[in-house]
Structure formats: structure tokens, C-alpha cells
Write a protein that holds these residues in place. Structure first.
Motif, PDB file in Angstrom:
ATOM      1  N   TRP A   1      -8.885  -1.084   8.876  1.00 32.82           N
ATOM      2  CA  TRP A   1      -8.289  -0.781   7.579  1.00 32.82           C
ATOM      3  C   TRP A   1      -8.366   0.729   7.366  1.00 32.82           C
ATOM      4  O   TRP A   1      -9.445   1.330   7.520  1.00 32.82           O
ATOM      5  N   PHE A   2      -7.235   1.357   6.997  1.00 32.53           N
ATOM      6  CA  PHE A   2      -7.272   2.805   6.815  1.00 32.53           C
ATOM      7  C   PHE A   2      -6.328   3.237   5.703  1.00 32.53           C
ATOM      8  O   PHE A   2      -5.366   2.542   5.355  1.00 32.53           O
TER       9      PHE A   2
ATOM     10  N   GLY B   1       5.666   6.236   0.705  1.00 30.51           N
ATOM     11  CA  GLY B   1       4.544   6.440  -0.214  1.00 30.51           C
ATOM     12  C   GLY B   1       3.270   6.651   0.561  1.00 30.51           C
ATOM     13  O   GLY B   1       3.276   6.842   1.789  1.00 30.51           O
ATOM     14  N   CYS B   2       2.170   6.622  -0.164  1.00 26.77           N
ATOM     15  CA  CYS B   2       0.839   6.753   0.439  1.00 26.77           C
ATOM     16  C   CYS B   2       0.193   5.369   0.397  1.00 26.77           C
ATOM     17  O   CYS B   2      -0.239   4.907  -0.661  1.00 26.77           O
TER      18      CYS B   2
ATOM     19  N   VAL C   1      -4.687  -3.150  10.463  1.00 25.84           N
ATOM     20  CA  VAL C   1      -4.197  -3.336  11.827  1.00 25.84           C
ATOM     21  C   VAL C   1      -4.870  -4.564  12.432  1.00 25.84           C
ATOM     22  O   VAL C   1      -6.100  -4.695  12.386  1.00 25.84           O
ATOM     23  N   ASP C   2      -4.075  -5.445  13.004  1.00 22.58           N
ATOM     24  CA  ASP C   2      -4.582  -6.608  13.723  1.00 22.58           C
ATOM     25  C   ASP C   2      -5.001  -6.160  15.120  1.00 22.58           C
ATOM     26  O   ASP C   2      -4.159  -5.660  15.884  1.00 22.58           O
ATOM     27  N   PRO C   3      -6.275  -6.316  15.489  1.00 22.90           N
ATOM     28  CA  PRO C   3      -6.713  -5.796  16.794  1.00 22.90           C
ATOM     29  C   PRO C   3      -6.125  -6.563  17.974  1.00 22.90           C
ATOM     30  O   PRO C   3      -6.044  -6.022  19.080  1.00 22.90           O
TER      31      PRO C   3
ATOM     32  N   VAL D   1       1.023  -3.126   5.476  1.00 20.85           N
ATOM     33  CA  VAL D   1       0.616  -2.496   4.228  1.00 20.85           C
ATOM     34  C   VAL D   1      -0.135  -3.526   3.391  1.00 20.85           C
ATOM     35  O   VAL D   1       0.368  -4.622   3.145  1.00 20.85           O
ATOM     36  N   VAL D   2      -1.345  -3.163   2.942  1.00 20.37           N
ATOM     37  CA  VAL D   2      -2.119  -4.074   2.090  1.00 20.37           C
ATOM     38  C   VAL D   2      -2.169  -3.588   0.649  1.00 20.37           C
ATOM     39  O   VAL D   2      -2.498  -4.365  -0.253  1.00 20.37           O
TER      40      VAL D   2
END
Length: 305
Positions: free
Chosen positions: A133-134, A156-157, A162-164, A171-172
Motif C-alpha cells: 500500500w502506498f 489526482g493524488c 498492489v497485489d503481490p 486505487v483504494v
């Protein structure tokens, strides 16, 4: 060298149990332009952190001092470790999230979304299921000081996951001005994410929001957990009791799991980020503008199983 003798300001009596009153804030290194992203390597017994404008990552080893960990870091900012102990870094300059493999090679985790380059990944956490998550604000492309000036290619920001297994990026959260630090609660049922829009807008947000994390890793909620002042809540961590330790302009501000202020660790320089480390995870390492500092506290940092 001790930086602060009387290190604590107590807003709530409970904060006394979270501190070691006789422990002083120690300066471990003084020579950064903007210290960020500290991450502790318990298996190696050392700390790595970023010095963003100097485009390098440094390493502190107890009783041995500080050396260069990575001379050209692509203006790395936030760092963490994944479930296999590999270093995961957010690179402003290359506008990507990377993983350092055991042999030293670099694997790109994420650098594009829907065909466009990311803005400048800022901070990152890895959940116990391996998902990454970032946050992706624009700080690294606003000027050439912390990256390379460029026009954003995203709408946007955003906050990403990411699914490993598949590498799929999703986008969450898409309603932040400048998403920045993030951390899970000890049981990973909640995700805290800061918005530091105040940094470039005097009317911008300077708060931490809290989301519920579903079994499918979808986020819900998102109400404001705390507003942090003075300054902004750039980076933060959570301890085993669920208390949140946040950066601020005047030090480290600590809140309980309900968002009530407990106290402050006084610092003369603006704090950017922090992490728990040491063999018992009871040493708080603080990236504070030009310095890397540390202080022993009365609680351990959350360590997910």
C-alpha cells in the motif's frame, strides 16, 4: 550527544507509561538536507533512512556510526520491509515503488497506472498478506529539489494497493489532496492515512484519516482521526497498544486509539518520519530535518505476525 534533556510534554497521565522519563533524545547523525523514511533491520541490527535532496540513503549501525547505503537512490523517500524482509522503497526521481532483492538487484513493483506515470510515490506499508500500500502525492515533481520537475500524468493524488501475486495496482482512496504517511492498526482492521495538503496551501488539510479494512482489502469510512498541529503529520507509526506516534513541526505527537492527545516528544527541528526499532522495538528513531535521532520509550512498536 543528547539533543533534548527534558524531552517530554505530558497532556495525559497515560503518556508517562509510554515514555522513559530519564531517557534523552540522542543525535545519531547530523548532516542531512531532509531526513525521511527510517526503517529498522532487526536481522542486521541497523537502520536505513533517506536523505531525499542529497539523493542518497544512509545506514546507521550501533557503535559503528553512519555510512552510505545507496549513493544514487533516485531521491528515495519512504521505506519499509515486506514479509520476506526485503527493502521496499518509494522513489521520487524514478516515480516508482521498488523492492531490493537479496542479491541487491532492484525489482519495480509499480511505476504506472492506466498508462500514465505515477506522480512521486511517498510512503509505503506492507500488510501481512503481502499486499503493498502506498501514497502518491506530487511532492517529487513540484521542483528539482526532491526529484525532477514534471507535469503530473495522473488525474489526482491517489492511495494505491498492489497485489503481490499478480502485480495489479488498484486505487483504494482518491479523495486526498496530498496523501502522505500511512500505517495499519496492530490487528490490521484499520488503515491510517495522512493528508498534508497544508504544506502548499495555507487552507489545506493537516490531518490523519482512519479507514476500516474489509476482508477483501477494500477501504470504507475515512473520517478524520486527528488534526495535527503545528505543521503536518508527514509520517507516523503505531505501537502495540494501538497508540499513534506522528511527526509534527514541533516534535512527535502521540494519540491514543480514539484520537485523544497523550503527549509530545520535543524536537527543535521539524520531524518528517519515525519508526520503532532495536532488539525490543522500544527505541524510537526520528528523522528530523537535518538529523537522525533516537530515544528509548516505554512501549514497543506494532509488529504484525
Amino acid at each position: 550527544m543528547a539533543l533534548v534533556g527534558d524531552a517530554y510534554e505530558y497532556f495525559d497521565p497515560r503518556f508517562r507509561d509510554l515514555t522513559v522519563p530519564i531517557a534523552e533524545v540522542e543525535v545519531l547523525f547530523d548532516g542531512c538536507r531532509w531526513a525521511e523514511g527510517p526503517v529498522w533491520f532487526d536481522d542486521g541490527g541497523y537502520l536505513v533512512w533517506s536523505d531525499i535532496p542529497n539523493n542518497r540513503m544512509l545506514r546507521w549501525v550501533p557503535d559503528m556510526g553512519v555510512g552510505v547505503f545507496r549513493a544514487d537512490s533516485n531521491f528515495a523517500n519512504g521505506n519499509t520491509r515486506d514479509r520476506e524482509g526485503r527493502l521496499v522503497s518509494c522513489e521520487h526521481g524514478a516515480r516508482r515503488v521498488t523492492r531490493t532483492e537479496p542479491d541487491g538487484t532492484i525489482t519495480v513493483i509499480a511505476d504506472r497506472y492506466k498508462g500514465g506515470r505515477l506522480n512521486s510515490p511517498n510512503d509505503v506499508v506492507v500488510k501481512s498478506d503481502g499486499t503493498i500500500w502506498f501514497t502518491d502525492p506530487t511532492y517529487g515533481i513540484l521542483s528539482d529539489y526532491e526529484g525532477h520537475r514534471a507535469e503530473p500524468e495522473q488525474a489526482g493524488c491517489f492511495v494505491f494497493r498492489v497485489d503481490p501475486a499478480t502485480g495489479e495496482i488498484a486505487v483504494v482512496a482518491d479523495d486526498f489532496v496530498k496523501p502522505n504517511g500511512l500505517a495499519f492498526s496492530p490487528d490490521e482492521s484499520k488503515l491510517y492515512i495522512s493528508d498534508t495538503g497544508l504544506s502548499h496551501d495555507p487552507d489545506g488539510p493537516h490531518h490523519i484519516r482512519v479507514f476500516d479494512v474489509g476482508d477483501d482489502n477494500a477501504l470504507s469510512g475515512g473520517e478524520v482521526f486527528v488534526e495535527v498541529a503545528p505543521g503536518v503529520p508527514d509520517g507516523f507509526r503505531v505501537d502495540v497498544q494501538g497508540n499513534l506516534w506522528s511527526s509534527a513541526q514541533d516534535g512527535v505527537r502521540v494519540f491514543d486509539a480514539e484520537g485523544r492527545p497523550l503527549g509530545r516528544i520535543k524536537m527543535p527541528q521539524m520531524v518528517a518520519n519515525l519508526t520503532f526499532g532495536g532488539p525490543k522495538r522500544n527505541r524510537l528513531f526520528i528523522a528530523s530535518t537535518h538529523t537522525l535521532c533516537a530515544v528509548y520509550v516505554g512501549v514497543s512498536g506494532a509488529q504484525r505476525p
